[in-house]
Design an enzyme around this catalytic site. Structure first.
Site, PDB file in Angstrom:
ATOM      1  N   THR A   1       0.872  -1.179   0.000  1.00 11.95           N
ATOM      2  CA  THR A   1       0.000   0.000   0.000  1.00 11.95           C
ATOM      3  C   THR A   1       0.902   1.220   0.000  1.00 11.95           C
ATOM      4  O   THR A   1       1.578   1.501   0.990  1.00 11.95           O
ATOM      5  CB  THR A   1      -0.924   0.009   1.223  1.00 11.95           C
ATOM      6  OG1 THR A   1      -1.789  -1.129   1.159  1.00 11.95           O
ATOM      7  CG2 THR A   1      -1.777   1.266   1.242  1.00 11.95           C
TER       8      THR A   1
ATOM      9  N   LYS B   1      -7.742   1.350  -2.789  1.00  9.28           N
ATOM     10  CA  LYS B   1      -7.359   1.026  -1.415  1.00  9.28           C
ATOM     11  C   LYS B   1      -7.385   2.273  -0.536  1.00  9.28           C
ATOM     12  O   LYS B   1      -7.904   2.253   0.593  1.00  9.28           O
ATOM     13  CB  LYS B   1      -5.963   0.393  -1.406  1.00  9.28           C
ATOM     14  CG  LYS B   1      -5.359   0.136  -0.018  1.00  9.28           C
ATOM     15  CD  LYS B   1      -6.092  -0.947   0.740  1.00  9.28           C
ATOM     16  CE  LYS B   1      -5.511  -1.195   2.134  1.00  9.28           C
ATOM     17  NZ  LYS B   1      -4.200  -1.853   2.132  1.00  9.28           N
TER      18      LYS B   1
ATOM     19  N   LYS C   1      -0.998   5.589   8.461  1.00 13.63           N
ATOM     20  CA  LYS C   1      -0.270   5.578   7.182  1.00 13.63           C
ATOM     21  C   LYS C   1      -1.246   5.735   6.015  1.00 13.63           C
ATOM     22  O   LYS C   1      -1.032   6.552   5.113  1.00 13.63           O
ATOM     23  CB  LYS C   1       0.518   4.279   7.032  1.00 13.63           C
ATOM     24  CG  LYS C   1       1.127   4.079   5.648  1.00 13.63           C
ATOM     25  CD  LYS C   1       1.602   2.650   5.429  1.00 13.63           C
ATOM     26  CE  LYS C   1       1.973   2.415   3.981  1.00 13.63           C
ATOM     27  NZ  LYS C   1       2.380   1.010   3.709  1.00 13.63           N
TER      28      LYS C   1
END
Length: 290
Positions: free
Chosen positions: A87, A162, A237
């Site tokens: 990611t 995502k 994050k």
């Protein structure tokens, strides 16, 4: 297939092991000293990538991805697929895909959802960006490592999906935790709260499948003293990535921005580091209206 797998941590290790169990020849590399059943270990990322039909990466951030890509792309065979399951920021995903294409490789950005349990159980969801040809080459491996793979569009689309999904997740978890803390102060029983909200308009994944209140709803990290799960550090994050993307796209995301600020305070200045992202509930329990 001959598969190179770079990044054999909590997520990558079980994913590589599942590919090996399925009969693929997997050569892996990690900076740490690891041992993965069925996976041969190389001395470098380039060595793991050499001669592979598909190279999969699972890395911490975009800078590391760019560095690893520069090392492995020259070692890969033309026509092979570079599948990044990290990611990272959309810009890094697109830059690496362009670099791979210029070298005659197929490229897929395919971040995952499902956490450590999904990696071990082979039940991950993959959000993939790249060409139809690239996705088709990676799809049989997605079927082994996960339960669902969605081709979201061109390079970068997997990362975009995502980031947007996890921005919703972060915002929704905060709202769910706030509501439980408010219900407590109003004298409403938590189980009754769950019974109402889980079957009415407040229904959400964070309420129904991952309830942050211990002893309420299905088993979740709240029932294990908020051991992750999905760590608050990782949520932070992803929220930072969402705001980086929002800045690049000139998108107004006030709730995402506020969620980033709250998780930043929780992780960096309070006691949230290393806890599940649902540990926002005990945080709100301790606080009054400011």
């Amino acid at each position: 297939m001959q598969i190179g797998f770079i990044g054999l941590g909590n997520m990558g290790g079980p994913m590589a092991a599942n590919l090996a169990k399925a009969g693929h020849s997997v050569t892996g590399f990690d900076m740490a000293d690891v041992s993965i059943e069925g996976v041969s270990l190389a001395k470098s990322a380039a060595e793991a990538a050499a001669g592979a039909d598909v190279v999969i990466t699972m890395l911490p951030n975009g800078d590391i991805l760019r560095h690893v890509a520069s090392e492995i792309i020259p070692a890969m065979t033309k026509g092979a697929a570079f599948v990044d399951c990290s990611t990272v920021d959309v810009d890094s995903a697109r830059a690496v895909a362009q670099q791979a294409a210029e070298a005659g490789l197929l490229a897929v950005d395919a971040p995952v959802s499902g956490g450590i349990g999904g990696a071990a159980g082979g039940t991950l969801t993959f959000m993939a960006g790249g060409s139809e040809e690239a996705f088709a080459k990676a799809a049989p491996l997605f079927d082994i490592m996960g339960q669902k793979a969605v081709h979201c569009g061109d390079s970068g689309a997997g990362q975009a999906a995502k980031i947007c999904n996890n921005m919703i997740l972060g915002v929704t978890m905060i709202a769910t935790c706030e509501a439980f803390a408010l219900a407590d102060k109003l004298g409403l029983d938590r189980q009754k709260m769950f019974d109402v909200v889980s079957t009415s308009s407040g229904y959400s994944w964070t309420m129904n499948a991952y309830c942050p209140a211990p002893g309420v709803g299905p088993q979740s990290p709240a029932d294990n003293d908020y051991q992750p799960g999905f760590a608050a550090d990782l949520m932070l994050k992803d929220l930072r990535l969402s705001q980086q993307a929002a800045g690049s796209a000139d998108a107004d995301t006030p709730m995402g921005k506020l969620a980033e600020a709250l998780y930043s305070q929780f992780v960096d200045k309070e006691d949230g580091k290393g806890k599940d992202f649902s540990a926002m509930l005990p945080r709100f329990e301790k606080r009054g209206r400011s």
